[in-house]
Design a protein around this motif. Structure first.
Motif, PDB file in Angstrom:
ATOM      1  N   ASP A 110      -6.840  -3.617   2.179  1.00 54.24           N
ATOM      2  CA  ASP A 110      -6.056  -2.646   2.968  1.00 54.24           C
ATOM      3  C   ASP A 110      -4.840  -2.168   2.175  1.00 54.24           C
ATOM      4  O   ASP A 110      -3.742  -2.031   2.714  1.00 54.24           O
ATOM      5  CB  ASP A 110      -5.628  -3.294   4.293  1.00 54.24           C
ATOM      6  N   CYS A 111      -5.060  -1.865   0.905  1.00 60.01           N
ATOM      7  CA  CYS A 111      -3.908  -1.528   0.039  1.00 60.01           C
ATOM      8  C   CYS A 111      -3.234  -0.226   0.468  1.00 60.01           C
ATOM      9  O   CYS A 111      -2.103   0.034   0.081  1.00 60.01           O
ATOM     10  CB  CYS A 111      -4.345  -1.463  -1.419  1.00 60.01           C
ATOM     11  N   LEU A 112      -3.918   0.590   1.265  1.00 59.54           N
ATOM     12  CA  LEU A 112      -3.290   1.831   1.736  1.00 59.54           C
ATOM     13  C   LEU A 112      -2.495   1.596   3.019  1.00 59.54           C
ATOM     14  O   LEU A 112      -1.913   2.534   3.574  1.00 59.54           O
ATOM     15  CB  LEU A 112      -4.349   2.915   1.971  1.00 59.54           C
TER      16      LEU A 112
ATOM     17  N   THR B 257      -3.487   0.982   6.070  1.00 55.86           N
ATOM     18  CA  THR B 257      -3.947   1.743   7.230  1.00 55.86           C
ATOM     19  C   THR B 257      -4.488   0.800   8.307  1.00 55.86           C
ATOM     20  O   THR B 257      -5.027   1.247   9.314  1.00 55.86           O
ATOM     21  CB  THR B 257      -5.068   2.728   6.832  1.00 55.86           C
TER      22      THR B 257
ATOM     23  N   ASN C 123     -10.739   4.527  -1.507  1.00 56.56           N
ATOM     24  CA  ASN C 123     -11.197   3.276  -0.875  1.00 56.56           C
ATOM     25  C   ASN C 123     -12.722   3.179  -0.799  1.00 56.56           C
ATOM     26  O   ASN C 123     -13.331   3.223   0.257  1.00 56.56           O
ATOM     27  CB  ASN C 123     -10.541   3.033   0.492  1.00 56.56           C
TER      28      ASN C 123
ATOM     29  N   TYR D 260      -7.013   5.656  -7.349  1.00 56.11           N
ATOM     30  CA  TYR D 260      -7.779   4.892  -6.361  1.00 56.11           C
ATOM     31  C   TYR D 260      -8.392   5.774  -5.278  1.00 56.11           C
ATOM     32  O   TYR D 260      -7.834   6.808  -4.901  1.00 56.11           O
ATOM     33  CB  TYR D 260      -6.811   3.890  -5.711  1.00 56.11           C
TER      34      TYR D 260
ATOM     35  N   ILE E 297      -0.068   3.249  -6.111  1.00 54.38           N
ATOM     36  CA  ILE E 297      -1.383   3.877  -5.918  1.00 54.38           C
ATOM     37  C   ILE E 297      -1.273   5.397  -5.983  1.00 54.38           C
ATOM     38  O   ILE E 297      -0.410   5.987  -5.339  1.00 54.38           O
ATOM     39  CB  ILE E 297      -1.983   3.466  -4.558  1.00 54.38           C
TER      40      ILE E 297
ATOM     41  N   LEU F  57      -3.702   8.233  -4.899  1.00 56.28           N
ATOM     42  CA  LEU F  57      -4.985   8.491  -4.232  1.00 56.28           C
ATOM     43  C   LEU F  57      -5.687   9.651  -4.912  1.00 56.28           C
ATOM     44  O   LEU F  57      -5.078  10.695  -5.159  1.00 56.28           O
ATOM     45  CB  LEU F  57      -4.735   8.876  -2.788  1.00 56.28           C
TER      46      LEU F  57
END
Ligand SMILES: N[C@@H](CCC(=O)N[C@@H](CS)C(=O)NCC(=O)O)C(=O)O
Length: 208
Positions: free
Chosen positions: A197-199, A201, A8, A6, A28, A30
């Motif tokens: 906002d899956c991270l 943050t 964003n 992923y 996830i 990144l």
């Protein structure tokens, strides 16, 4: 467990939104696009064009690239947002997103937002196309609650994160009342807020 590769970006965001909608657990990974991690040979073995998103479904021991293919896979697996009796319509709006809406709005991002002043021709061309996309989506959503009819589907999930870049489009989403109504409805869904906002943050979906 689904492993999600992923970043964003609009194409990236489609997948955590879908995973939240179908309530599948996911992890996830990144992919640091600015640092060129997408060109790493291990990543390229599951993503031949060096693009995110990609998923690995460890239950079935399969990796899938291309956001549309991932959405179809997850929809078929979960039995959600891809009603068998409406697939002709859903496929059209989904493929229109991956083949037209996304790539062309993406060019508008490049010329208008990221490299203004480099090419007047490019800026004018993709601004005009982006406005036409807004107008055409608005016309569709005047007749239909969601893109493929009365139900929310993977076609909406695919399209939403692109319209969520409206602040950089400079087209004025609020001037398109049907597209705005659709955008507002989707942006208030709990799964969409979480997936966006899956991270974790604290990133918020842009308001109209
Ligand atoms: N058609 C692909 C497009 C994917 C795509 O363009 N991903 C971009 C981020 S939005 C990417 O990985 N860019 C990295 C690069 O081009 O090097 C899909 O829908 O999944």
């Amino acid at each position: 467990m689904i492993e999600l590769f992923y970043a964003n970006t609009p194409n990236g965001r489609k997948i955590p939104i879908m995973l939240e909608e179908i309530k599948y657990p996911y992890k996830i990974n990144l992919v640091a696009l600015k640092e060129g991690a997408q060109f790493d040979s291990k990543f390229r073995s599951i993503s031949p064009f060096s693009k995110i998103p990609v998923i690995t479904d460890h239950e079935n021991n399969v990796s899938i690239f291309e956001s549309g293919a991932i959405l179809i896979y997850l929809a078929e697996k979960s039995g959600k947002f891809y009603d068998k009796s409406n697939r002709i319509l859903i496929n059209q709006w989904l493929i229109a997103q991956v083949a037209y809406v996304g790539p062309l709005l993406g060019q508008h991002h490049q010329f208008h937002h990221y490299t203004p002043g480099k090419s007047q021709w490019g800026e004018d061309r993709y601004f005009k196309i982006a406005k036409t996309i807004y107008k055409d989506l608005d016309e569709r959503l005047e007749k239909s609650k969601f893109l493929a009819g009365n139900e929310y589907t993977i076609a909406d999930i695919a399209t939403f994160p692109w319209i969520a870049r409206h602040p950089i489009h400079d087209i004025g989403l609020k001037n398109f009342s049907h597209l705005s109504r659709w955008y507002k409805d989707i942006s208030e869904r709990e799964a969409v807020i979480k997936g966006y906002d899956c991270l974790n943050t604290g990133e918020k979906i842009p308001k109209i």
